[in-house]
Motif scaffolding. Structure first.
Motif, PDB file in Angstrom:
ATOM      1  N   SER A   1      -6.425   7.139  13.991  1.00 32.73           N
ATOM      2  CA  SER A   1      -5.375   6.909  13.419  1.00 32.73           C
ATOM      3  C   SER A   1      -5.393   6.011  12.191  1.00 32.73           C
ATOM      4  N   THR A   2      -4.635   5.762  11.218  1.00 32.55           N
ATOM      5  CA  THR A   2      -4.805   4.616  10.116  1.00 32.55           C
ATOM      6  C   THR A   2      -3.946   3.486  10.508  1.00 32.55           C
ATOM      7  N   VAL A   3      -4.554   2.334  10.434  1.00 34.58           N
ATOM      8  CA  VAL A   3      -3.778   1.077  10.778  1.00 34.58           C
ATOM      9  C   VAL A   3      -3.745   0.115   9.613  1.00 34.58           C
ATOM     10  N   GLU A   4      -2.677  -0.909   9.530  1.00 38.03           N
ATOM     11  CA  GLU A   4      -2.834  -1.714   8.606  1.00 38.03           C
ATOM     12  C   GLU A   4      -3.406  -3.174   9.060  1.00 38.03           C
ATOM     13  N   HIS A   5      -4.307  -3.820   8.201  1.00 33.67           N
ATOM     14  CA  HIS A   5      -4.900  -4.989   8.620  1.00 33.67           C
ATOM     15  C   HIS A   5      -4.414  -6.230   8.041  1.00 33.67           C
TER      16      HIS A   5
ATOM     17  N   GLU B   1      -5.724  -0.945   4.406  1.00 33.14           N
ATOM     18  CA  GLU B   1      -5.706  -0.041   5.454  1.00 33.14           C
ATOM     19  C   GLU B   1      -7.083   0.478   5.946  1.00 33.14           C
ATOM     20  N   GLU B   2      -7.026   0.735   7.455  1.00 34.81           N
ATOM     21  CA  GLU B   2      -8.418   1.022   7.787  1.00 34.81           C
ATOM     22  C   GLU B   2      -8.351   2.253   8.982  1.00 34.81           C
ATOM     23  N   LYS B   3      -9.275   2.890   9.224  1.00 36.19           N
ATOM     24  CA  LYS B   3      -9.441   3.814  10.183  1.00 36.19           C
ATOM     25  C   LYS B   3      -9.385   3.175  11.619  1.00 36.19           C
TER      26      LYS B   3
ATOM     27  N   THR C   1     -12.406   0.560  10.913  1.00 34.21           N
ATOM     28  CA  THR C   1     -13.244   0.121   9.666  1.00 34.21           C
ATOM     29  C   THR C   1     -12.747   0.672   8.394  1.00 34.21           C
ATOM     30  N   PRO C   2     -13.001   0.033   7.329  1.00 35.72           N
ATOM     31  CA  PRO C   2     -12.566   0.382   6.031  1.00 35.72           C
ATOM     32  C   PRO C   2     -12.039   1.515   5.628  1.00 35.72           C
ATOM     33  N   SER C   3     -11.045   1.849   5.063  1.00 37.85           N
ATOM     34  CA  SER C   3     -10.654   3.330   4.735  1.00 37.85           C
ATOM     35  C   SER C   3     -10.083   3.076   2.973  1.00 37.85           C
TER      36      SER C   3
END
Length: 291
Positions: free
Chosen positions: A187-191, A181-183, A37-39
């Motif tokens: 954790s936080t990931v890069e899309h 970056e998204e949750k 989901t967007p962060s």
């Protein structure tokens, strides 16, 4: 995002130009869940550390780094949805191919095991009833045109192989962009998003035979999809944790999703069943579209 420990992009490019090696050959949710989901977080620059840092943090450079990271990982637990088919289990993509999945949608058999060039299917009551109490059927597939042994269910393995996906994402002509970056879970990931075609995706797999590339292209383009969009989510080690492939054509639509967990896990295994519980059924022809 926290400072990353990645290999320099120059090293990435040097390794990748030497060619991919070894590609092609416990339950989890039936359909991959946990969509990012967007962060509101924004990327931060890397802080100095003892390890080398990538000099190219463009989308293309990051995806090259991800390709190297997945080559290094060699294995993971996958949970996939490929069209209407779903399943989960350990996948090894280097140095040899191995796969052990439990299907969660109707199929000829509940479980599938592939160990290099031999496959086992069954693990269920229906197989035991058909084979006099033995739960597994062992088989191979016909050799290729040059007489080399082929990997059973290569079409399925090629769709699950993360190194192949990243090869397609970094090939010349693929248009890569950083989405944000998204949750994702805890954790936080890069899309990242890559626009390509099924033909380019398959053509990027230069380590595969032409027959396997043809099968992969057909699997990626149901209904004659003209374009293919790859959405890729990377963790803070540049490892691929999820990929989604979408595309549409005149008479069909591609919609695949694969999750990767326990990357490089030391306890992952894919083993042949006991000989006493197995029946050798000889050679079978397996469609590249078989799941």
């Amino acid at each position: 995002m926290a400072a990353r420990q990645r290999l320099a992009a120059v090293a990435v490019v040097a390794l990748l130009t030497s060619g991919l090696s070894g590609c092609g050959g416990a339950d989890a949710p039936a359909t991959p869940s946990g969509s990012p989901t967007p962060s509101s977080a924004s990327p931060t620059s890397s802080s100095p550390s003892a390890q080398a840092k990538p000099t190219d943090r463009s989308p293309h450079g990051v995806l090259l780094s991800a390709q190297l990271a997945m080559q290094t990982a060699r294995r993971a637990k996958v949970s996939y949805r490929l069209g209407a088919d779903a399943g989960s289990g350990p996948l090894f993509w280097q140095p040899k191919t191995a796969l052990q999945i439990k299907r969660s949608t109707p199929a000829d058999a509940e479980q599938l095991i592939v160990v290099d060039t031999v496959a086992y299917q069954g693990g269920d009551a229906a197989t035991a009833a058909r084979q006099g109490g033995r739960h597994w059927e062992r088989f191979t597939v016909p050799p290729d045109a040059d007489g080399h042994k082929e990997i059973p269910y290569a079409g399925l393995i090629d769709l699950l192989n993360p190194v192949e996906a990243l090869a397609a994402a970094t090939v010349d002509g693929a248009d890569a962009a950083f989405v944000g970056e998204e949750k994702y879970e805890d954790s936080t990931v890069e899309h990242y998003r890559v626009t390509t075609t099924a033909e380019k995706y398959a053509a990027a797999q230069t380590q595969l035979t032409q027959a396997r590339r043809d099968g992969l292209r057909a699997a990626l383009a149901p209904g004659g999809s003209l374009s293919l969009t790859l959405d890729l989510w990377l963790n803070d080690k540049d490892q691929l944790v999820r990929i989604q492939r979408t595309g549409s054509g005149d008479s069909g639509r591609a919609d695949d999703s694969v999750l990767y967990t326990d990357l490089g896990g030391a306890l992952l295994s894919a083993q042949a069943p006991a000989e006493a519980d197995t029946v050798d059924t000889g050679v079978r022809t397996v469609s590249p579209l078989a799941r």
